[in-house]
Motif scaffolding. Structure first.
Motif, PDB file in Angstrom:
ATOM      1  N   THR A  21      -7.515  -9.984  -1.498  1.00  0.00           N
ATOM      2  CA  THR A  21      -6.402  -9.129  -1.090  1.00  0.00           C
ATOM      3  C   THR A  21      -5.632  -9.692   0.101  1.00  0.00           C
ATOM      4  OG1 THR A  21      -8.008  -7.863   0.141  1.00  0.00           O
ATOM      5  CG2 THR A  21      -7.294  -6.919  -1.940  1.00  0.00           C
ATOM      6  N   ILE A 158      11.459 -13.333  10.307  1.00  0.00           N
ATOM      7  CA  ILE A 158      12.594 -12.590   9.737  1.00  0.00           C
ATOM      8  C   ILE A 158      13.896 -13.313  10.114  1.00  0.00           C
ATOM      9  CG2 ILE A 158      11.248 -10.454   9.830  1.00  0.00           C
ATOM     10  CD1 ILE A 158      12.874  -9.566  12.243  1.00  0.00           C
ATOM     11  N   GLN A 188      13.183 -19.669   9.927  1.00  0.00           N
ATOM     12  CA  GLN A 188      12.927 -19.942   8.507  1.00  0.00           C
ATOM     13  C   GLN A 188      13.946 -20.915   7.921  1.00  0.00           C
ATOM     14  OE1 GLN A 188      10.324 -18.847   6.879  1.00  0.00           O
ATOM     15  NE2 GLN A 188       9.901 -16.673   7.179  1.00  0.00           N
ATOM     16  N   VAL A 264       8.216  -7.156  -7.134  1.00  0.00           N
ATOM     17  CA  VAL A 264       7.087  -6.841  -6.254  1.00  0.00           C
ATOM     18  C   VAL A 264       7.586  -6.892  -4.812  1.00  0.00           C
ATOM     19  CG1 VAL A 264       4.785  -7.556  -5.456  1.00  0.00           C
ATOM     20  CG2 VAL A 264       5.408  -7.858  -7.862  1.00  0.00           C
ATOM     21  N   ARG A 266       7.184  -4.919  -0.684  1.00  0.00           N
ATOM     22  CA  ARG A 266       6.815  -3.802   0.177  1.00  0.00           C
ATOM     23  C   ARG A 266       7.961  -2.812   0.083  1.00  0.00           C
ATOM     24  NH1 ARG A 266       7.499  -3.908   4.876  1.00  0.00           N
ATOM     25  NH2 ARG A 266       8.467  -5.936   5.157  1.00  0.00           N
ATOM     26  N   LYS A 271      14.743  -4.749   0.997  1.00  0.00           N
ATOM     27  CA  LYS A 271      14.415  -5.425  -0.262  1.00  0.00           C
ATOM     28  C   LYS A 271      15.386  -5.101  -1.390  1.00  0.00           C
ATOM     29  CE  LYS A 271      10.670  -7.294   1.583  1.00  0.00           C
ATOM     30  NZ  LYS A 271      10.556  -8.732   1.848  1.00  0.00           N
ATOM     31  N   ILE A 299       6.663  -2.923  -8.673  1.00  0.00           N
ATOM     32  CA  ILE A 299       5.506  -2.612  -7.837  1.00  0.00           C
ATOM     33  C   ILE A 299       6.005  -2.548  -6.399  1.00  0.00           C
ATOM     34  CG2 ILE A 299       3.272  -3.471  -7.006  1.00  0.00           C
ATOM     35  CD1 ILE A 299       2.958  -4.842  -9.757  1.00  0.00           C
ATOM     36  N   PRO A 301       4.292  -1.111  -3.000  1.00  0.00           N
ATOM     37  CA  PRO A 301       3.369  -0.382  -2.136  1.00  0.00           C
ATOM     38  C   PRO A 301       4.064   0.075  -0.851  1.00  0.00           C
ATOM     39  CG  PRO A 301       2.808  -2.740  -2.215  1.00  0.00           C
ATOM     40  CD  PRO A 301       3.928  -2.520  -3.182  1.00  0.00           C
ATOM     41  N   ARG A 341       1.895   1.532  -5.496  1.00  0.00           N
ATOM     42  CA  ARG A 341       0.550   1.194  -5.015  1.00  0.00           C
ATOM     43  C   ARG A 341       0.435  -0.324  -4.959  1.00  0.00           C
ATOM     44  NH1 ARG A 341      -3.984   0.993  -9.645  1.00  0.00           N
ATOM     45  NH2 ARG A 341      -4.469  -0.783  -8.342  1.00  0.00           N
ATOM     46  N   TYR A 343      -1.850  -3.999  -5.547  1.00  0.00           N
ATOM     47  CA  TYR A 343      -2.827  -4.612  -6.451  1.00  0.00           C
ATOM     48  C   TYR A 343      -3.495  -5.788  -5.763  1.00  0.00           C
ATOM     49  CZ  TYR A 343      -0.864  -1.826 -10.166  1.00  0.00           C
ATOM     50  OH  TYR A 343      -0.477  -0.770 -10.933  1.00  0.00           O
ATOM     51  N   ARG A 345      -4.619  -9.597  -5.292  1.00  0.00           N
ATOM     52  CA  ARG A 345      -3.743 -10.758  -5.523  1.00  0.00           C
ATOM     53  C   ARG A 345      -3.929 -11.376  -6.908  1.00  0.00           C
ATOM     54  NH1 ARG A 345      -0.916 -13.077  -1.912  1.00  0.00           N
ATOM     55  NH2 ARG A 345      -1.444 -15.258  -2.262  1.00  0.00           N
ATOM     56  N   LEU A 348      -2.112  -9.314  -9.444  1.00  0.00           N
ATOM     57  CA  LEU A 348      -0.677  -9.562  -9.284  1.00  0.00           C
ATOM     58  C   LEU A 348      -0.294 -10.876  -9.970  1.00  0.00           C
ATOM     59  CD1 LEU A 348       1.219  -7.762  -7.722  1.00  0.00           C
ATOM     60  CD2 LEU A 348       0.937  -9.235  -5.730  1.00  0.00           C
ATOM     61  N   TYR A 352       2.542 -11.392 -12.764  1.00  0.00           N
ATOM     62  CA  TYR A 352       3.659 -12.350 -12.632  1.00  0.00           C
ATOM     63  C   TYR A 352       3.750 -13.193 -13.912  1.00  0.00           C
ATOM     64  CZ  TYR A 352       4.002 -12.014  -7.409  1.00  0.00           C
ATOM     65  OH  TYR A 352       4.196 -11.624  -6.107  1.00  0.00           O
ATOM     66  N   MET A 367      12.401 -15.190   4.391  1.00  0.00           N
ATOM     67  CA  MET A 367      12.110 -16.191   3.359  1.00  0.00           C
ATOM     68  C   MET A 367      11.993 -15.493   2.006  1.00  0.00           C
ATOM     69  SD  MET A 367      11.599 -19.195   2.256  1.00  0.00           S
ATOM     70  CE  MET A 367      11.983 -19.941   3.818  1.00  0.00           C
ATOM     71  N   ASN A 368      10.956 -14.728   1.803  1.00  0.00           N
ATOM     72  CA  ASN A 368      10.504 -14.038   0.587  1.00  0.00           C
ATOM     73  C   ASN A 368       9.480 -14.881  -0.160  1.00  0.00           C
ATOM     74  OD1 ASN A 368      10.244 -12.936  -2.184  1.00  0.00           O
ATOM     75  ND2 ASN A 368      11.559 -11.394  -1.265  1.00  0.00           N
TER      76      ASN A 368
HETATM   77  C1  GDG Z   1       7.926 -11.250   6.197  1.00  0.00           C
HETATM   78  C2  GDG Z   1       9.406 -11.548   6.014  1.00  0.00           C
HETATM   79  C3  GDG Z   1       8.782 -13.736   4.965  1.00  0.00           C
HETATM   80  C4  GDG Z   1       3.334  -7.224  -2.092  1.00  0.00           C
HETATM   81  N1  GDG Z   1       2.821  -6.255  -2.867  1.00  0.00           N
HETATM   82  C5  GDG Z   1       1.535  -6.511  -3.011  1.00  0.00           C
HETATM   83  C6  GDG Z   1       1.233  -7.672  -2.294  1.00  0.00           C
HETATM   84  N2  GDG Z   1       2.365  -8.089  -1.744  1.00  0.00           N
HETATM   85  C7  GDG Z   1       2.460  -9.338  -0.979  1.00  0.00           C
HETATM   86  C8  GDG Z   1       3.259 -10.369  -1.756  1.00  0.00           C
HETATM   87  C9  GDG Z   1       3.685 -11.309  -0.647  1.00  0.00           C
HETATM   88  C10 GDG Z   1       3.786 -10.378   0.554  1.00  0.00           C
HETATM   89  O1  GDG Z   1       3.141  -9.152   0.226  1.00  0.00           O
HETATM   90  C11 GDG Z   1       5.237 -10.029   0.851  1.00  0.00           C
HETATM   91  O2  GDG Z   1       5.822 -11.166   1.430  1.00  0.00           O
HETATM   92  P1  GDG Z   1       7.403 -11.292   1.574  1.00  0.00           P
HETATM   93  O3  GDG Z   1       7.692 -12.668   2.012  1.00  0.00           O
HETATM   94  O4  GDG Z   1       8.016 -10.982   0.259  1.00  0.00           O
HETATM   95  O5  GDG Z   1       7.868 -10.171   2.580  1.00  0.00           O
HETATM   96  P2  GDG Z   1       7.485  -9.484   4.030  1.00  0.00           P
HETATM   97  O6  GDG Z   1       6.236  -8.693   3.956  1.00  0.00           O
HETATM   98  O7  GDG Z   1       8.698  -8.707   4.379  1.00  0.00           O
HETATM   99  O8  GDG Z   1       7.255 -10.690   5.070  1.00  0.00           O
HETATM  100  C12 GDG Z   1       9.611 -12.448   4.800  1.00  0.00           C
HETATM  101  C13 GDG Z   1       7.344 -13.405   5.308  1.00  0.00           C
HETATM  102  O9  GDG Z   1       7.261 -12.537   6.434  1.00  0.00           O
HETATM  103  C14 GDG Z   1       6.558 -14.679   5.640  1.00  0.00           C
HETATM  104  O10 GDG Z   1       7.160 -15.394   6.678  1.00  0.00           O
HETATM  105  O11 GDG Z   1       8.817 -14.441   3.730  1.00  0.00           O
HETATM  106  O12 GDG Z   1      10.970 -12.787   4.660  1.00  0.00           O
HETATM  107  O13 GDG Z   1      10.146 -10.344   5.861  1.00  0.00           O
HETATM  108  O14 GDG Z   1       2.704 -12.280  -0.385  1.00  0.00           O
HETATM  109  O15 GDG Z   1       2.450 -10.934  -2.745  1.00  0.00           O
HETATM  110  N3  GDG Z   1       0.001  -8.227  -2.210  1.00  0.00           N
HETATM  111  C15 GDG Z   1      -1.003  -7.598  -2.887  1.00  0.00           C
HETATM  112  N4  GDG Z   1      -0.783  -6.449  -3.607  1.00  0.00           N
HETATM  113  C16 GDG Z   1       0.456  -5.880  -3.701  1.00  0.00           C
HETATM  114  O16 GDG Z   1       0.635  -4.864  -4.367  1.00  0.00           O
HETATM  115  N5  GDG Z   1      -2.236  -8.115  -2.822  1.00  0.00           N
END
Ligand code: GDG
Length: 464
Positions: A21, A158, A188, A264, A266, A271, A299, A301, A341, A343, A345, A348, A352, A367-368
């Motif tokens: 996770t 960010i 970034q 997927v 947050r 987003k 998805i 959460p 909710r 999931y 990794r 997930l 994908y 980044m994303n």
């Molecule tokens: C910040 C910056 C930058 C999501 N749902 C589940 C889950 N996730 C994981 C994804 C991914 C992570 O959360 C989200 O990463 P992001 O990069 O999309 O976005 P932020 O949380 O906003 O992160 C962003 C990042 O920092 C890194 O520098 O890229 O721009 O905003 O890994 O997979 N993971 C699990 N279950 C879920 O339901 N296990």
């Protein structure tokens, strides 16, 4: 070899059991700490009646985990307040959602100072200190005030906003001054770096030298961009793990030959989720062949449930998905599966891989990582198509995705319709190019390049 000290708001130790996770970032930072016998310092996640600079130490492998608590007041003013109700929206260009409350910034600087006081006794002269993200911008400045002369770097996960946006914040100068306590600042993308340089030169009477050094507030520092990556190899492996395959098969059975589009994220207003659902609604309206044949699995959460804007976005999404389903669903098909909710990794990764397309359409994103994870999880023989917002930092690298403007609904609709009909050779060609990038610029490359650059900058000097 000098030790690495990582400072971040939350500390997440990926033990072998919860690796499933833990995010890729946590895993990568932890492996760096193991390599350098490091210390990971941050908030324990506990909220107590009265907080102090007291630190709890735990030892895991060769890594020291050092955590400190927050008081209720700290949590409201620093975490929910200045970090998540002012800096987060502002740095994502959401002036309309930014809380300009002076009480919050006092709390922010107070907690940053307390983190510094708690951390300082753990530092050794040769350590490299690496502070992460918008919660802790002012931590380095307090360490310098206390006389710490270690090399210190800061990485912003960010976006960095344009000067005109940043300057709406009453204490923007204090933040910029705080950033100049570090020796290296990492962004970034190039546009983030440029926005920072612009601010320094035009609003802080600073100077940018030909070799990229920045001078302001009596200090000279380096700033550069280091696009963060994922552990692509691990994600590719996870996508064919038994757990992923179980989810893959379950998903395929439930789709009965229909196409699946995945999102997927947050649950966060940056987003672009309401706009994404609206685009999917218009796709079904404008291209009726998709009715009964395509499903969007979103998805999302929950995150930061104590901040009002996050409650609002959740309600908005529930209403929007209900409306689309009410309008288009049939007895054996629903257009939107909205899942609030999270999931594991591996699960997930399987989802994908089961999706013919991914909609990654943030309005703005540092980044994303989801975009990169989706690419790494695909079957090379039959890869899905990535539809990616031009305003995600990842778009600078993932040019072979179908790039769209999330503010222009028709552009997203056309991009999605195109993705759903792309012939196999073009899908493979695009995927190969994306995968090369995701693999070569992975999270280890990001981490090593930041740490090596920090190691090479001149040792930290006191504040002017
Ligand atoms: C910040 C910056 C930058 C999501 N749902 C589940 C889950 N996730 C994981 C994804 C991914 C992570 O959360 C989200 O990463 P992001 O990069 O999309 O976005 P932020 O949380 O906003 O992160 C962003 C990042 O920092 C890194 O520098 O890229 O721009 O905003 O890994 O997979 N993971 C699990 N279950 C879920 O339901 N296990």
């Amino acid at each position: 070899m000098s030790r690495l000290i990582v400072v971040s708001n939350r500390v997440s130790v990926p033990g072998p059991r919860d690796k499933a996770t833990a995010g890729g970032l946590a895993v990568a930072l932890y492996s760096a700490l193991r390599k350098y016998n490091g210390v990971w310092f941050g908030w324990s996640g506990e909220i107590v009646d009265s907080a102090s600079s007291q630190v709890e130490l735990q030892y895991s492998d060769s890594v020291t985990i050092a955590t400190t608590d927050l008081s209720h007041e700290d949590y409201e003013e620093y975490y929910n307040g200045f970090a998540n109700s002012a800096l987060w929206p502002l740095f994502h260009y959401r002036i309309d959602l930014t809380a300009y409350d002076r009480r919050f910034d006092k709390g922010y600087f107070r907690v940053n100072a307390r983190f510094a006081h708690a951390l300082a006794p753990l530092l050794q002269p040769e350590d490299l200190v690496w502070v992460h993200d918008y919660h802790l911008i002012a931590c380095g400045e307090e360490l310098r005030r206390m006389g710490c002369e270690q090399r210190m770097g800061f990485f912003l996960h960010i976006p960095f906003p344009s000067s005109q946006v940043l300057m709406t914040l009453p204490n923007h100068r204090a933040l910029a001054r705080a950033l100049f306590a570090y020796d290296l600042i990492g962004f970034q993308t190039l546009p983030d770096l440029r926005a920072f340089q612009e601010y320094v030169v035009h609003e802080a009477d600073g100077e940018l030298s030909d070799d990229g050094r920045l001078t302001a507030f009596g200090r000279t520092i380096r700033a550069s961009f280091f696009p963060i990556g994922i552990d692509a190899e691990e994600m590719a492996e996870m996508a064919t793990s038994p757990e992923a395959m179980r989810h893959f098969s379950r998903m395929q059975r439930s789709m009965q030959g229909r196409k699946l589009v995945i999102g997927v994220d947050r649950l966060d207003y940056t987003k672009g989720l309401p706009a994404r659902l609206a685009a999917f609604d218009r796709l079904l309206e404008s291209y009726p062949d998709n009715r009964g044949n395509v499903t969007l699995l979103q998805i999302a959460p929950s995150s930061r449930p104590d901040v009002r804007d996050y409650v609002d976005i959740r309600e908005e999404l529930e209403a929007a998905s209900g409306k689309i389903n009410g309008h288009f669903a049939d007895f054996d098909w629903v257009p939107v599966r909205y899942v609030n909710r999270s999931y594991a990794r591996r699960s997930l990764a399987g989802l994908y891989r089961a999706s013919q397309a991914a909609l990654v359409t943030p309005l703005r994103d540092g980044m994303n990582l989801v975009a990169k994870e989706y690419v790494a999880a695909q079957d090379p023989d039959d890869p899905g198509v990535l539809i990616l917002s031009r305003f995600a930092g990842a778009a600078r690298q993932l040019e072979a995705a179908i790039l769209v403007n999330p503010h222009d609904m028709d552009d997203v609709v056309e991009g999605l319709q195109r993705a759903l009909h792309l012939a196999l050779p073009e899908r493979q060609e695009r995927w190969r190019s994306l995968m090369d990038n995701v693999t070569s610029q992975d999270v280890s490359a990001w981490r090593d390049s930041f740490v090596e650059t920090l190691r090479s900058v001149p040792a930290g000097k006191k504040l002017a």
